[in-house]
Design a protein around this motif. Structure first.
Motif, PDB file in Angstrom:
ATOM      1  N   VAL A 183       6.404  13.421  -5.472  1.00 17.17           N
ATOM      2  CA  VAL A 183       5.981  14.465  -6.412  1.00 17.17           C
ATOM      3  C   VAL A 183       5.646  15.750  -5.665  1.00 17.17           C
ATOM      4  O   VAL A 183       6.036  16.853  -6.073  1.00 17.17           O
ATOM      5  CB  VAL A 183       4.770  13.970  -7.233  1.00 17.17           C
ATOM      6  N   ALA A 184       4.929  15.641  -4.547  1.00 14.89           N
ATOM      7  CA  ALA A 184       4.513  16.816  -3.789  1.00 14.89           C
ATOM      8  C   ALA A 184       5.708  17.563  -3.195  1.00 14.89           C
ATOM      9  O   ALA A 184       5.771  18.795  -3.224  1.00 14.89           O
ATOM     10  CB  ALA A 184       3.550  16.407  -2.680  1.00 14.89           C
ATOM     11  N   VAL A 185       6.665  16.801  -2.651  1.00 16.30           N
ATOM     12  CA  VAL A 185       7.840  17.428  -2.047  1.00 16.30           C
ATOM     13  C   VAL A 185       8.643  18.192  -3.092  1.00 16.30           C
ATOM     14  O   VAL A 185       9.068  19.338  -2.856  1.00 16.30           O
ATOM     15  CB  VAL A 185       8.713  16.362  -1.354  1.00 16.30           C
ATOM     16  N   LEU A 186       8.858  17.591  -4.240  1.00 17.19           N
ATOM     17  CA  LEU A 186       9.618  18.278  -5.285  1.00 17.19           C
ATOM     18  C   LEU A 186       8.857  19.474  -5.841  1.00 17.19           C
ATOM     19  O   LEU A 186       9.456  20.506  -6.170  1.00 17.19           O
ATOM     20  CB  LEU A 186       9.972  17.306  -6.414  1.00 17.19           C
ATOM     21  N   TRP A 187       7.533  19.363  -5.956  1.00 18.17           N
ATOM     22  CA  TRP A 187       6.737  20.500  -6.430  1.00 18.17           C
ATOM     23  C   TRP A 187       6.927  21.706  -5.510  1.00 18.17           C
ATOM     24  O   TRP A 187       7.019  22.842  -5.954  1.00 18.17           O
ATOM     25  CB  TRP A 187       5.269  20.097  -6.479  1.00 18.17           C
ATOM     26  N   ALA A 188       7.032  21.432  -4.207  1.00 10.12           N
ATOM     27  CA  ALA A 188       7.138  22.513  -3.235  1.00 10.12           C
ATOM     28  C   ALA A 188       8.557  23.036  -3.078  1.00 10.12           C
ATOM     29  O   ALA A 188       8.755  24.193  -2.695  1.00 10.12           O
ATOM     30  CB  ALA A 188       6.618  22.033  -1.875  1.00 10.12           C
ATOM     31  N   THR A 189       9.566  22.210  -3.381  1.00 12.45           N
ATOM     32  CA  THR A 189      10.941  22.584  -3.043  1.00 12.45           C
ATOM     33  C   THR A 189      11.849  22.801  -4.249  1.00 12.45           C
ATOM     34  O   THR A 189      12.797  23.591  -4.171  1.00 12.45           O
ATOM     35  CB  THR A 189      11.581  21.505  -2.151  1.00 12.45           C
ATOM     36  N   PRO A 243       5.072   7.572  -4.214  1.00 13.07           N
ATOM     37  CA  PRO A 243       5.219   8.426  -5.411  1.00 13.07           C
ATOM     38  C   PRO A 243       4.528   9.784  -5.256  1.00 13.07           C
ATOM     39  O   PRO A 243       5.045  10.803  -5.719  1.00 13.07           O
ATOM     40  CB  PRO A 243       4.579   7.594  -6.527  1.00 13.07           C
ATOM     41  N   VAL A 244       3.368   9.793  -4.607  1.00 11.22           N
ATOM     42  CA  VAL A 244       2.630  11.039  -4.429  1.00 11.22           C
ATOM     43  C   VAL A 244       3.404  12.004  -3.534  1.00 11.22           C
ATOM     44  O   VAL A 244       3.506  13.198  -3.811  1.00 11.22           O
ATOM     45  CB  VAL A 244       1.231  10.754  -3.832  1.00 11.22           C
ATOM     46  N   VAL A 245       3.971  11.470  -2.453  1.00  9.38           N
ATOM     47  CA  VAL A 245       4.768  12.306  -1.541  1.00  9.38           C
ATOM     48  C   VAL A 245       6.002  12.844  -2.266  1.00  9.38           C
ATOM     49  O   VAL A 245       6.354  14.024  -2.124  1.00  9.38           O
ATOM     50  CB  VAL A 245       5.170  11.500  -0.296  1.00  9.38           C
ATOM     51  N   TYR A 292       0.808  -1.215   0.000  1.00  2.00           N
ATOM     52  CA  TYR A 292       0.000   0.000   0.000  1.00  2.00           C
ATOM     53  C   TYR A 292       0.844   1.269   0.000  1.00  2.00           C
ATOM     54  O   TYR A 292       0.315   2.358  -0.266  1.00  2.00           O
ATOM     55  CB  TYR A 292      -0.961  -0.011   1.187  1.00  2.00           C
ATOM     56  N   SER A 293       2.132   1.145   0.271  1.00  2.00           N
ATOM     57  CA  SER A 293       3.001   2.322   0.179  1.00  2.00           C
ATOM     58  C   SER A 293       3.075   2.849  -1.249  1.00  2.00           C
ATOM     59  O   SER A 293       3.437   4.002  -1.474  1.00  2.00           O
ATOM     60  CB  SER A 293       4.411   1.991   0.696  1.00  2.00           C
ATOM     61  N   LEU A 315      10.869   1.294  -7.935  1.00  2.40           N
ATOM     62  CA  LEU A 315      12.255   1.456  -8.385  1.00  2.40           C
ATOM     63  C   LEU A 315      12.533   2.885  -8.835  1.00  2.40           C
ATOM     64  O   LEU A 315      13.591   3.453  -8.526  1.00  2.40           O
ATOM     65  CB  LEU A 315      12.552   0.493  -9.535  1.00  2.40           C
ATOM     66  N   LEU A 316      11.595   3.492  -9.551  1.00  2.24           N
ATOM     67  CA  LEU A 316      11.816   4.816 -10.126  1.00  2.24           C
ATOM     68  C   LEU A 316      12.098   5.878  -9.067  1.00  2.24           C
ATOM     69  O   LEU A 316      13.032   6.678  -9.201  1.00  2.24           O
ATOM     70  CB  LEU A 316      10.602   5.233 -10.960  1.00  2.24           C
ATOM     71  N   VAL A 317      11.309   5.907  -8.012  1.00  4.48           N
ATOM     72  CA  VAL A 317      11.476   6.943  -6.983  1.00  4.48           C
ATOM     73  C   VAL A 317      12.832   6.817  -6.278  1.00  4.48           C
ATOM     74  O   VAL A 317      13.565   7.813  -6.183  1.00  4.48           O
ATOM     75  CB  VAL A 317      10.305   6.906  -5.984  1.00  4.48           C
ATOM     76  N   PRO A 318      13.236   5.638  -5.777  1.00  2.00           N
ATOM     77  CA  PRO A 318      14.562   5.551  -5.153  1.00  2.00           C
ATOM     78  C   PRO A 318      15.706   5.878  -6.116  1.00  2.00           C
ATOM     79  O   PRO A 318      16.665   6.560  -5.733  1.00  2.00           O
ATOM     80  CB  PRO A 318      14.638   4.096  -4.682  1.00  2.00           C
TER      81      PRO A 318
END
Length: 223
Positions: free
Chosen positions: A76-82, A72-74, A66-67, A167-170
């Motif tokens: 995307v959100a973190v990079l959008w903000a930073t 992936p959403v977290v 369930y992660s 795999l993509l996110v790490p």
């Protein structure tokens, strides 16, 4: 970002409209080639699944599964903000993987192990994905996600997007991580995800390996 996921959710309708045959045995055949005649999903469930008891590894595997709906959403959100530039880079890779996956879903619809089991292709298997999370008390979370998943493509086994994004996110963030133990944990995540997917009869091993190859090719092209 929204259009990307809308495309994913609507690919089953496109597949049905084109009349592409659903592959019932392809995933199992590929797995048996890789594992020399053995079925990894059957092997895992016969040795670790206990219908009378939820064990600690069932809970861990459910959390990992369930992660996929959180990590992936977290990211995307973190990079959008930073860091909007790196957000664009991540979105290019994520969108490319998703579009390639959706094309594959349309032209090569494939049954996952639990569905193939119901059709007698492989030994009886249990789709017990939510059991571990329910035992931890996440009833509302599981209920809402299962309701959402009822509307998605049930024959989108190749490739596994769970494995792809695990795999993509790490890999995307790995160059900026200096601590060795953290890098090891990040690279262990996609392996753990694929193991959970196979144990839950959600995907064949080959689904995950194809997803890993798709991510590797996508990252190489954009790099």
């Amino acid at each position: 970002y929204a259009a990307m996921w809308l495309l994913y959710d609507t690919t089953r309708g496109a597949a049905d409209g084109l009349g592409m045959p659903v592959q019932a045995t392809l995933g199992r055949t590929l797995d048996r080639i890789v594992f020399l005649g053995h079925d990894p999903t059957v092997w895992l469930q016969h040795r670790f699944y206990d219908p009378a008891q939820v064990r600690w590894y069932d809970q861990v595997a459910s959390l990992i599964y369930y992660s996929h709906f959180v990590v992936p959403v977290v990211a995307v959100a973190v990079l959008w903000a930073t860091d909007r530039t790196r957000w664009i880079r991540l979105m290019r890779r994520m969108a490319t993987v998703l579009v390639l996956a959706c094309i594959t879903f349309v032209v090569l619809p494939t049954e996952p192990p639990w569905m193939a089991s119901a059709h007698g292709v492989v030994s009886p298997l249990q789709r017990h994905t939510a059991r571990g999370l329910l035992s931890l008390g996440f009833h509302g979370f599981v209920h809402h996600w299962q309701s959402a998943l009822d509307w998605t493509n049930q024959v989108a086994a190749i490739p596994s997007l769970h494995a792809a994004f695990a795999l993509l996110v790490p890999v995307f963030f790995l160059p900026r991580v200096q601590r060795r133990w953290a890098r090891v944990l990040m690279l262990a995540y996609p392996v753990a995800m694929l193991t959970a997917l196979v144990y839950f009869a959600e995907h064949w091993v080959s689904d995950g390996l194809i997803a890993f190859a798709m991510v590797g090719g996508t990252c190489a092209v954009w790099h």
